[in-house]
Design a protein around this motif. Structure first.
Motif, PDB file in Angstrom:
ATOM      1  N   VAL A 200       0.392  -1.278  -0.039  1.00 60.23           N
ATOM      2  CA  VAL A 200       0.115   0.276   0.283  1.00 60.23           C
ATOM      3  C   VAL A 200       1.217   1.060  -0.041  1.00 60.23           C
ATOM      4  O   VAL A 200       1.960   1.281   0.605  1.00 60.23           O
ATOM      5  N   GLU A 201       0.239   2.257  -0.805  1.00 56.57           N
ATOM      6  CA  GLU A 201       1.617   3.542  -1.482  1.00 56.57           C
ATOM      7  C   GLU A 201       0.799   4.699  -0.675  1.00 56.57           C
ATOM      8  O   GLU A 201      -0.905   4.633  -1.154  1.00 56.57           O
ATOM      9  N   VAL A 202       1.546   5.204   1.265  1.00 52.73           N
ATOM     10  CA  VAL A 202       0.269   6.215   1.035  1.00 52.73           C
ATOM     11  C   VAL A 202       0.630   7.394   0.860  1.00 52.73           C
ATOM     12  O   VAL A 202       2.303   8.168   0.420  1.00 52.73           O
ATOM     13  N   ILE A 203       0.455   8.222  -0.365  1.00 53.43           N
ATOM     14  CA  ILE A 203       1.004   9.284  -0.803  1.00 53.43           C
ATOM     15  C   ILE A 203       0.426  10.101  -0.154  1.00 53.43           C
ATOM     16  O   ILE A 203      -0.959  10.845  -1.032  1.00 53.43           O
ATOM     17  N   THR A 204       0.533  11.336   0.606  1.00 50.51           N
ATOM     18  CA  THR A 204      -0.295  12.308   1.407  1.00 50.51           C
ATOM     19  C   THR A 204       1.004  13.608   0.749  1.00 50.51           C
ATOM     20  O   THR A 204      -0.211  14.622   0.716  1.00 50.51           O
ATOM     21  N   SER A 205       1.996  13.628  -0.163  1.00 49.45           N
ATOM     22  CA  SER A 205       2.621  15.089  -0.931  1.00 49.45           C
ATOM     23  C   SER A 205       2.272  14.297  -2.530  1.00 49.45           C
ATOM     24  O   SER A 205       3.597  13.907  -2.961  1.00 49.45           O
ATOM     25  N   PRO A 206       0.920  13.784  -3.345  1.00 48.14           N
ATOM     26  CA  PRO A 206       0.734  13.194  -4.330  1.00 48.14           C
ATOM     27  C   PRO A 206       1.912  14.895  -6.011  1.00 48.14           C
ATOM     28  O   PRO A 206       1.981  15.616  -5.328  1.00 48.14           O
ATOM     29  N   SER A 207       2.899  13.573  -6.776  1.00 44.41           N
ATOM     30  CA  SER A 207       3.084  14.354  -7.397  1.00 44.41           C
ATOM     31  C   SER A 207       2.278  14.996  -8.539  1.00 44.41           C
ATOM     32  O   SER A 207       1.525  14.569  -8.157  1.00 44.41           O
ATOM     33  N   ALA A 208       3.020  15.440  -9.698  1.00 46.42           N
ATOM     34  CA  ALA A 208       2.051  15.756 -10.559  1.00 46.42           C
ATOM     35  C   ALA A 208       1.218  14.764 -11.250  1.00 46.42           C
ATOM     36  O   ALA A 208      -0.079  15.112 -11.836  1.00 46.42           O
ATOM     37  N   ARG A 209       1.847  14.229 -11.251  1.00 44.19           N
ATOM     38  CA  ARG A 209       1.852  12.565 -11.654  1.00 44.19           C
ATOM     39  C   ARG A 209       0.162  12.066 -11.653  1.00 44.19           C
ATOM     40  O   ARG A 209      -0.694  11.578 -12.377  1.00 44.19           O
TER      41      ARG A 209
END
Length: 818
Positions: A200-209
């Motif tokens: 599971v990826e916890v992405i709290t600061s998502p990149s523009a992708r």
């Protein structure tokens, strides 16, 4: 003259030194599986036996190390693997060394298993990756249950998923929106086995992708896909109390040219629950100011899901993957609501029983096509995705009601049929171009086109025993469309110990709503037909500074959007009881948020620490408010309406920390803590709904290996008290217990677990408004006991190391590493 000679000599020596410094690159993989080995050590030893330079591999197993030109013995090392040495390597210019394959050291195999059974964390520029090891408490459980064991994530008693206490989280499957995760709902995650998850990826600061949707961030669930050559797979059977059963099979066939994979599961689950509501009406017109509702829920969930795919390797560097996913659901829910009304003298005035029998049939079908071309080993890559989904749901509800005091009397019934059809199409392309040694450029497009049609038909008896007549004022067809076109670009680079990733995303959104019905033309509160369009820019900044090989600091900024979902904008109410209704708000505007995240990671030999401080400011934030409509039921009970609205602002800030600690081979510990504060400001209908919410949650897990190699795991979770504009909710404690033992020469595992050991996972809430005071206690699912048996064939005991699938979108090339 002498000065000139000295200067020339210095410049010449500097030039020669620069000329004699070269870069040696390469890749380290696991023998047999081709898994990248992250944090493998690469050393360059001179003929005198001195280590001149060294470094570690990134998440892809790649390394690039600057060394003086010369002849070296190159040493490759990784914990629990056999060391490989390559002597007499004459390196005089920039060189790409042959790929090295490390094999397991049989003498250290026990240590490898210990590492594999621990949840590992990897920190990248824009995400934390949790490789879910052998979590015994989720054996036989669902994906929704497994998410509740991931740091930063909470799943409440009704299945709502929150990230750092914020429920506006975007759920992706393998980097894309999917029918597997449900459409604006997480119900489907309760139907899928937890064994399907790789990480599971916890992405709290998502990149523009990534999509800009989800002000809290993104949870990206990566499903398993075996990479081992040949035929392999596993079968898991489980049986539980209250009655639940299921079987999940996973099979994989891999050759040099193709990879066929399938996961199929069947589930049967009974989930009894209960609730108690006590409402004191302050309205002087209420005939009976105190109403107590005692509810019992008997839920039966039957489900089937299968995912079949084939990956064909067109060349050594390119592949195409076609896959199909089918989910079928057949649920039956029986809700018994016993209502007692008391007059002003607190004497029992009326007692009635309301029985709602609900059936639900679901069909989700998804087809996807993925093309990947790795132009070179340095990350030059093109990925194209096409996806089509169709989701159909039919719900029927028969509501029978009758008085039991002061006299028995059958009341008119009503029958509700709701059909929801949803179609979604996705087109996506991503291009990654490395520039030089450390820089990378990326650009892409994503288009999602979604249409949902909700056909709501309410028929009711005008008199007891009479025919069912269509209610034209409530029966309607609501069509909701959401179309989003997005373009993005981002650039990353690394200078020594400093890395950055800068991105910009453009999203054009169109939201269209249309209501049709025989007697529906206008609504006093809303414009039921709408067409809203807006175009916005979403910048992202992600920075990493490496304090050491196992220590870094990260800083992230991103702008996010929260679009109202169909349920939140559908203007026609749904009823949990005759006196409590939920109504959507077509005037709901999207909310926008700016978020900052400062993180710190430190690894020791047996301990990993992650921590972060975060802040978010959201404008036009959504808030659910409850108010007295001024109307009463046929029995004289005031009707309370809950509606989502846009409030002015919502500020969220907090601190979180997580620890993974393996002090001994027989003991593994991990824990996390999250403290946050929400501050909300805003008015609605002249009422101030501003509030401050201080809350926290913590989880801890211990795993002990007992004699006879029996594993014992205990997991505890506590969510602290919290409040919103109108309600206060008490803290919730739940404890899970599990035991496991490998049998049949470690080809099989038998396990037993208890979910909610003390039956304490209950939500207790107190609500106060100017018109009523309410206390409630709600338990979605009672304590569960579960027995599982897993058999693996031609498959090693699962070792989670975060390997990447070609079709996934989770990687960011050289800028995904810590």
């Amino acid at each position: 003259m002498k000065i000139h000679i000295v200067l020339v000599a210095l410049l010449s020596s500097s030039f020669l030194f620069a000329q004699n410094t070269i870069t040696a690159k390469g890749k380290v993989l696991e023998q047999g599986t081709n898994y990248p080995l992250e944090y493998a050590t690469v050393s360059f030893v001179d003929p005198a036996g001195k280590t001149v330079e060294g470094g570690i591999t990134d998440m892809d197993g790649n390394f690039a190390i600057e060394i003086p030109a010369g002849t070296y013995t190159v040493k490759y090392e990784f914990i629990s693997y056999k060391t490989i040495e390559k002597p007499n390597q004459n390196l005089q210019s920039n060189t790409t060394l042959p790929t090295v394959y490390l094999s397991l050291d049989s003498e250290s195999l026990d240590e490898v298993v210990v590492r594999a059974e621990t949840t590992e964390v990897q920190v990248r520029l824009d995400k934390k990756v949790y490789n879910i090891g052998k979590d015994l408490t989720t054996s036989g459980a669902t994906v929704s249950d497994a998410l509740n064991n991931v740091p930063s994530v909470t799943v409440d008693v009704e299945g709502a998923i929150a990230l750092r206490g914020n429920e506006n989280v975007r759920i992706l499957i393998n980097g894309k929106p999917s029918a597997i995760a449900g459409f604006g709902s997480t119900d489907a995650l309760r139907q899928l086995p937890a064994e399907a998850i790789e990480r599971v990826e916890v992405i709290t600061s998502p990149s523009a992708r990534y999509d800009a949707e989800g002000t809290a961030g993104i949870l990206n669930i990566i499903l398993k896909k075996e990479k081992t050559l040949g035929l392999n797979g596993s079968v898991q059977v489980n049986l539980g109390v209250p009655l639940s059963s299921g079987i999940t099979g996973n099979i994989n066939v891999r050759t040099d040219k193709f990879n066929i994979f399938n996961t199929t599961g069947i589930r049967y689950r009974e989930s009894p629950g209960n609730a108690l509501f006590e409402t004191q009406y302050l309205n002087a017109n209420a005939s009976n100011p105190l109403v107590i509702e005692d509810r019992d829920y008997d839920r039966l969930n039957r489900g089937f899901n299968t995912n079949l795919g084939i990956e064909y390797f067109l060349t050594e560097n390119s592949s195409i993957t076609a896959s199909g996913f089918l989910r079928l659901g057949d649920d039956e829910d029986l809700t018994t609501n016993l209502t007692s009304e008391f007059d002003a003298a607190n004497a029992l005035a009326v007692m009635r029983s309301r029985i709602e029998t609900e059936t639900e049939e679901d069909t989700s079908l998804q087809f996807s096509l993925n093309y990947v071309n790795n132009f070179s080993d340095d990350g030059h890559k093109l990925t194209i995705d096409l996806q089509a989904e169709d989701d159909r749901e039919t719900e029927t509800s028969l509501i029978d009601e009758f008085n039991t005091f002061p006299a028995t009397a059958l009341l008119p019934s009503e029958f509700i049929t709701q059909k929801e059809d949803q179609n979604e199409y996705l087109v996506q392309a991503d291009y990654v171009l490395p520039i030089g040694e450390n820089a990378q450029f990326e650009a892409g497009y994503r288009g999602t086109f979604e249409k949902t049609t909700t056909d709501y038909l309410l028929t009711e008896q005008l008199e007891t025993g009479g025919p069912f007549i269509r209610n034209d004022s409530l029966s309607n067809v609501f069509v909701y469309e959401e179309n989003v076109n997005a373009l993005y670009t981002q650039y990353g680079n690394k200078f020594g110990k400093f890395s950055f990733l800068l991105g910009l995303r453009l999203e054009d959104t169109q939201l269209i709503g249309n209501v049709t019905g025989e007697d529906i033309t206008t609504n006093d509160d809303f414009d039921v037909n709408f067409d809203n369009s807006y175009t916005e820019l979403f910048p992202t900044v992600n920075l990493v500074y490496e304090l050491g090989e196992r220590e870094n600091v990260t800083l992230g900024y991103n702008r996010r959007i929260n679009r109202p979902r169909g349920f939140f904008v559908n203007p026609f109410p749904s009823r949990s009881s005759e006196a409590n209704v939920f109504q959507g708000n077509p005037s709901l505007r999207p909310a926008f948020a700016n978020a900052f995240d400062l993180g710190y990671l430190k690894r020791w030999q047996k301990l990993t620490l992650t921590s972060s401080i975060y802040y978010q400011r959201e404008t036009d934030a959504f808030e659910r408010v409850s108010e007295d409509t001024g109307e009463v039921t046929s029995n004289g009970v005031p009707i309370i309406r809950t509606i989502p609205i846009n409030l002015a602002t919502n500020e969220r800030y907090g601190f979180e920390a997580g620890i993974l600690y393996n002090p001994a081979k027989w003991l593994r510990l991990n824990g996390s803590f999250n403290l946050f504060r929400f501050k909300t400001e805003g008015f609605f209908n002249g009422v101030d709904y501003g509030t401050v919410n201080n809350s926290w949650f913590a989880r801890g897990s211990s795993k002990v290996t007992l004699p006879s190699k029996i594993d014992w795991q205990t997991t505890a979770f506590y969510r602290g008290p919290r409040n919103d504009a109108q309600s206060e909710t008490e803290g919730i404690l739940s404890i899970n217990l599990a035991f496991s033992k490998d049998i049949m020469d470690e080809n099989a595992t038998i396990g037993f677990n208890v979910s909610d050991l003390f039956n304490s996972r209950k939500r207790i809430t107190h609500t106060e408004t100017d018109s009523f005071i309410s206390d409630s206690e709600f338990q979605w699912r009672e304590r569960q006991f579960n027995l599982t048996f897993t058999y693996r064939f031609n498959q090693k005991k699962q070792r989670q190391r975060g390997g990447r699938d070609n079709g996934d979108f989770e990687d960011d090339g050289d800028f995904g590493g810590s």
